[in-house]
Write an enzyme that holds these catalytic residues in place. Structure first.
Site, PDB file in Angstrom:
ATOM      1  N   LYS A  62     -55.563  24.375 -35.665  1.00  0.00           N
ATOM      2  CA  LYS A  62     -54.685  25.524 -35.876  1.00  0.00           C
ATOM      3  C   LYS A  62     -53.314  25.245 -35.243  1.00  0.00           C
ATOM      4  O   LYS A  62     -53.144  25.308 -34.025  1.00  0.00           O
ATOM      5  CB  LYS A  62     -55.274  26.788 -35.235  1.00  0.00           C
ATOM      6  CG  LYS A  62     -54.468  28.021 -35.582  1.00  0.00           C
ATOM      7  CD  LYS A  62     -54.330  28.907 -34.372  1.00  0.00           C
ATOM      8  CE  LYS A  62     -52.992  29.346 -33.958  1.00  0.00           C
ATOM      9  NZ  LYS A  62     -51.797  29.271 -34.702  1.00  0.00           N
ATOM     10  N   GLU A 109     -53.103  22.462 -21.615  1.00  0.00           N
ATOM     11  CA  GLU A 109     -51.806  21.979 -21.128  1.00  0.00           C
ATOM     12  C   GLU A 109     -50.826  23.127 -21.299  1.00  0.00           C
ATOM     13  O   GLU A 109     -50.680  23.657 -22.407  1.00  0.00           O
ATOM     14  CB  GLU A 109     -51.329  20.754 -21.920  1.00  0.00           C
ATOM     15  CG  GLU A 109     -52.050  19.473 -21.575  1.00  0.00           C
ATOM     16  CD  GLU A 109     -51.905  19.051 -20.120  1.00  0.00           C
ATOM     17  OE1 GLU A 109     -50.949  19.490 -19.452  1.00  0.00           O
ATOM     18  OE2 GLU A 109     -52.762  18.287 -19.657  1.00  0.00           O
ATOM     19  N   CYS A 134     -42.098  21.264 -22.188  1.00  0.00           N
ATOM     20  CA  CYS A 134     -42.868  21.646 -20.998  1.00  0.00           C
ATOM     21  C   CYS A 134     -42.465  20.783 -19.814  1.00  0.00           C
ATOM     22  O   CYS A 134     -42.647  21.170 -18.669  1.00  0.00           O
ATOM     23  CB  CYS A 134     -44.353  21.505 -21.292  1.00  0.00           C
ATOM     24  SG  CYS A 134     -44.746  19.914 -22.006  1.00  0.00           S
ATOM     25  N   GLU A 178     -41.036  30.122 -16.074  1.00  0.00           N
ATOM     26  CA  GLU A 178     -40.640  29.206 -17.149  1.00  0.00           C
ATOM     27  C   GLU A 178     -39.791  29.958 -18.177  1.00  0.00           C
ATOM     28  O   GLU A 178     -40.204  31.003 -18.671  1.00  0.00           O
ATOM     29  CB  GLU A 178     -41.873  28.625 -17.844  1.00  0.00           C
ATOM     30  CG  GLU A 178     -41.495  27.572 -18.873  1.00  0.00           C
ATOM     31  CD  GLU A 178     -42.686  27.042 -19.669  1.00  0.00           C
ATOM     32  OE1 GLU A 178     -43.485  27.860 -20.138  1.00  0.00           O
ATOM     33  OE2 GLU A 178     -42.792  25.817 -19.819  1.00  0.00           O
TER      34      GLU A 178
HETATM   35  P1  NAD Z   1     -48.214  30.074 -27.150  1.00  0.00           P
HETATM   36  O1  NAD Z   1     -49.156  30.164 -25.992  1.00  0.00           O
HETATM   37  O2  NAD Z   1     -47.539  31.307 -27.592  1.00  0.00           O
HETATM   38  O3  NAD Z   1     -48.996  29.521 -28.438  1.00  0.00           O
HETATM   39  C1  NAD Z   1     -49.677  28.291 -28.410  1.00  0.00           C
HETATM   40  C2  NAD Z   1     -50.716  28.308 -29.521  1.00  0.00           C
HETATM   41  O4  NAD Z   1     -51.714  29.291 -29.207  1.00  0.00           O
HETATM   42  C3  NAD Z   1     -50.169  28.702 -30.888  1.00  0.00           C
HETATM   43  O5  NAD Z   1     -50.799  27.951 -31.894  1.00  0.00           O
HETATM   44  C4  NAD Z   1     -50.544  30.164 -30.984  1.00  0.00           C
HETATM   45  O6  NAD Z   1     -50.642  30.632 -32.315  1.00  0.00           O
HETATM   46  C5  NAD Z   1     -51.903  30.144 -30.317  1.00  0.00           C
HETATM   47  N1  NAD Z   1     -52.365  31.458 -29.857  1.00  0.00           N
HETATM   48  C6  NAD Z   1     -51.616  32.539 -29.528  1.00  0.00           C
HETATM   49  N2  NAD Z   1     -52.421  33.571 -29.181  1.00  0.00           N
HETATM   50  C7  NAD Z   1     -53.696  33.126 -29.293  1.00  0.00           C
HETATM   51  C8  NAD Z   1     -54.970  33.716 -29.074  1.00  0.00           C
HETATM   52  N3  NAD Z   1     -55.101  34.993 -28.688  1.00  0.00           N
HETATM   53  N4  NAD Z   1     -56.067  32.972 -29.273  1.00  0.00           N
HETATM   54  C9  NAD Z   1     -55.953  31.675 -29.647  1.00  0.00           C
HETATM   55  N5  NAD Z   1     -54.777  31.072 -29.897  1.00  0.00           N
HETATM   56  C10 NAD Z   1     -53.664  31.777 -29.714  1.00  0.00           C
HETATM   57  O7  NAD Z   1     -47.172  28.918 -26.792  1.00  0.00           O
HETATM   58  P2  NAD Z   1     -45.900  28.443 -27.655  1.00  0.00           P
HETATM   59  O8  NAD Z   1     -44.840  29.494 -27.516  1.00  0.00           O
HETATM   60  O9  NAD Z   1     -46.316  28.002 -29.017  1.00  0.00           O
HETATM   61  O10 NAD Z   1     -45.449  27.127 -26.868  1.00  0.00           O
HETATM   62  C11 NAD Z   1     -44.620  27.134 -25.750  1.00  0.00           C
HETATM   63  C12 NAD Z   1     -45.433  26.902 -24.488  1.00  0.00           C
HETATM   64  O11 NAD Z   1     -46.163  25.686 -24.598  1.00  0.00           O
HETATM   65  C13 NAD Z   1     -44.573  26.727 -23.250  1.00  0.00           C
HETATM   66  O12 NAD Z   1     -45.134  27.456 -22.178  1.00  0.00           O
HETATM   67  C14 NAD Z   1     -44.645  25.235 -22.958  1.00  0.00           C
HETATM   68  O13 NAD Z   1     -44.443  24.866 -21.618  1.00  0.00           O
HETATM   69  C15 NAD Z   1     -46.036  24.929 -23.404  1.00  0.00           C
HETATM   70  N6  NAD Z   1     -46.192  23.496 -23.667  1.00  0.00           N
HETATM   71  C16 NAD Z   1     -46.928  22.750 -22.793  1.00  0.00           C
HETATM   72  C17 NAD Z   1     -47.068  21.381 -22.988  1.00  0.00           C
HETATM   73  C18 NAD Z   1     -47.886  20.554 -22.048  1.00  0.00           C
HETATM   74  O14 NAD Z   1     -48.355  19.507 -22.462  1.00  0.00           O
HETATM   75  N7  NAD Z   1     -48.077  20.968 -20.814  1.00  0.00           N
HETATM   76  C19 NAD Z   1     -46.464  20.775 -24.092  1.00  0.00           C
HETATM   77  C20 NAD Z   1     -45.723  21.566 -24.962  1.00  0.00           C
HETATM   78  C21 NAD Z   1     -45.601  22.927 -24.747  1.00  0.00           C
END
Ligand code: NAD
Length: 479
Positions: free
Chosen positions: A172, A247, A281, A381
């Site tokens: 997904k 992550e 990130c 963040e």
């Molecule tokens: P997000 O948490 O909003 O979404 C991440 C994923 O989770 C998406 O596919 C989203 O649709 C899904 N999701 C949302 N609600 C959900 C639920 N209730 N159940 C299951 N899945 C759900 O994050 P984002 O805005 O897409 O990404 C930005 C974040 O990602 C930042 O905090 C960034 O630091 C982090 N990030 C971390 C790394 C790492 O490796 N540490 C790498 C890239 C991004």
């Protein structure tokens, strides 16, 4: 406009709903139309992954090698086109998009090789005549949930090891960037992946993500995204006693010591804080600078910021593309207001909304000075092109401030001192440490991940990925 469909059990399948994929550099430009799955379709994808598991988990490693290698070769051959798609749907510059596509190719290439290098151990028993074998087996059906900011590299670094070690997948992607996800699924299908081994279910986290988390037939979930969603994912996985890997966010420090090479320090800071629009990130959002170099560093950083072109991600000469969408832009602007307002920091450069030839989410990179580590802009963040300078007395204070954060993903230092560099590598509370390099920017064949609030579970990438994507079996034989 053609509809890009979900891939379920090897069949391209329409969703009950669909959405436009919008270019953040030009909101009038629709990248494509993509299906959105519901819970029933997600459950069908999980069922297909479950049905495909027995054959794929026992498949010949040469078959897995061939599929992963073919995918790697196609991604590499098409890196310019995929990089352009990435830049168009996510807003990274074209050069960054092509670089990320190439990285996805390298990751598939690495795991193609790993499929042929699976080993186990034999150990003598302490009981006479008995032999012990320790082997690794696939975990089962893996749910892969990814964020929008690395739309091809993060799916690659989860899908490639999952398939390499014999798992089947329900993937997904983030709702904002289905384009690269669809391209990977299409490439793997044409690379000869058997039906049902990889299923693509595009759509909302609250619908598709929840269906994955609620299914008793998903054996493991790997997630990259925000801390709040990550905590929810972990709690749901605990309910099912299922393996999970998270992550999440960062508030990564870059320490600049008096003895640093100024050009190196400024280039590390500008790259780490602002490239990819600061939406990494691993971005260096806290620049921790000792007194002796502070004023020269700030002056040089502002000079470098003045030269950055913020414009359409795919235009020649653009250094910084747009923010991903209105919601993220609102968050960035909110934190710029907090920095200027309740935090009382000095906005030394940028922070203005910009207009360009096309309607997009353009923001001038912002630099705060005169900040303290307790300010909200230094604790939370932001995930945009916003960074702060924190002035400190000496190395000891710099290290203490660097570690004083709920996060622990990447940590950097610019210094010409072997003594300080060595001490920092040993004492930085982070999963990755960089010396005279930006906090962002990593190799594809070595472990990636963090500590504290940034990560949960075992590492991603390189050989270390086997910890998550396999389960260990210990067999005792009395011949
Ligand atoms: P997000 O948490 O909003 O979404 C991440 C994923 O989770 C998406 O596919 C989203 O649709 C899904 N999701 C949302 N609600 C959900 C639920 N209730 N159940 C299951 N899945 C759900 O994050 P984002 O805005 O897409 O990404 C930005 C974040 O990602 C930042 O905090 C960034 O630091 C982090 N990030 C971390 C790394 C790492 O490796 N540490 C790498 C890239 C991004």
């Amino acid at each position: 406009m053609d509809l890009h469909q979900n891939l379920i059990g090897g069949e391209w399948t329409e969703g009950p709903d669909a959405a436009d994929n919008i270019n953040p550099s030009d909101t009038g430009d629709i990248v494509g139309r993509y299906a959105r799955a519901d819970a029933a379709q997600t459950n069908a994808a999980i069922a297909a992954a479950k049905a495909a598991l027995p054959a794929w988990s026992r498949s010949n490693p040469a078959q897995r090698h061939a599929v992963l290698q073919a995918a790697a070769q196609e991604i590499m051959a098409r890196k310019a086109e995929l990089g352009d798609l990435l830049a168009r749907e996510e807003g990274k510059t074209l050069a960054e998009g092509i670089g990320e596509a190439a990285r996805a190719g390298q990751i598939f290439d690495f795991y193609a090789g790993e499929a042929l290098r699976l080993t186990g151990e034999t150990v003598p028993s302490i009981r006479p005549g008995i032999g012990i074998e320790i082997t690794r087996e696939a975990v089962g059906v893996v749910g892969i949930i990814t964020p929008w900011n690395f739309p091809i590299a993060i799916p690659a670094w989860k899908i490639a090891p999952a398939l390499c070690y014999g798992n089947t997948v329900v993937f997904k992607p983030a709702d904002l960037v289905p384009g690269c996800a669809w391209a990977i699924a299409d490439i793997l299908k044409r690379a000869g992946l058997p039906d049902g081994v990889l299923n693509l279910v595009m759509g909302r986290g609250s619908v598709v993500g929840e269906a994955i988390l609620s299914s008793p037939d998903v054996n493991a979930v790997t997630f990259t995204g925000s801390v709040d969603t990550g905590k929810h994912v972990a709690a749901k996985c605990a309910e099912h006693m299922r393996k999970v890997q998270l992550e999440m966010g960062g508030k990564n420090p870059l320490v600049v010591l008096d003895d640093a090479d100024l050009d190196t320090a400024v280039s590390c800071a500008i790259n780490g804080a602002y490239f990819s629009t600061g939406q990494r990130c691993t971005a260096s959002s806290r620049l921790i600078v000792t007194e002796g170099i502070h004023d020269r560093f700030v002056a040089a950083a502002i000079e470098a910021l003045q030269k950055l072109n913020v414009d359409d991600a795919r235009k020649d000469g653009t250094h910084i593309g747009p923010v991903i969408d209105q919601r993220q832009l609102d968050t960035d602007m909110k934190y710029i207001d907090i920095g200027r307002g309740e935090d009382g920091a000095k906005l030394a450069w940028g922070g203005e909304r910009l207009n360009r030839a096309t309607p997009g989410f353009y923001l001038q990179p912002a630099l705060f000075t005169e900040t303290s580590n307790s300010m909200r802009i230094n604790r939370e963040e932001i995930f945009g092109p916003v960074a702060s300078v924190i002035r400190v007395k000496d190395y000891d204070e710099a290290l203490a401030v660097a570690n004083d954060t709920p996060f622990g993903l990447s940590s950097g230092i610019c210094t010409t001192s072997l003594k300080y560099a060595t001490h920092f590598k040993r004492n930085a509370e982070a999963g990755m440490v960089m010396v005279n390099l930006p906090t962002a920017g990593v190799d594809p064949h070595v472990p990636f991940g963090g500590r504290k609030g940034s990560s949960y579970g075992s590492r991603e990438q390189g050989k270390y990925a086997a910890e998550f994507y396999t389960t260990v079996k210990t067999s005792y034989t009395l011949p």
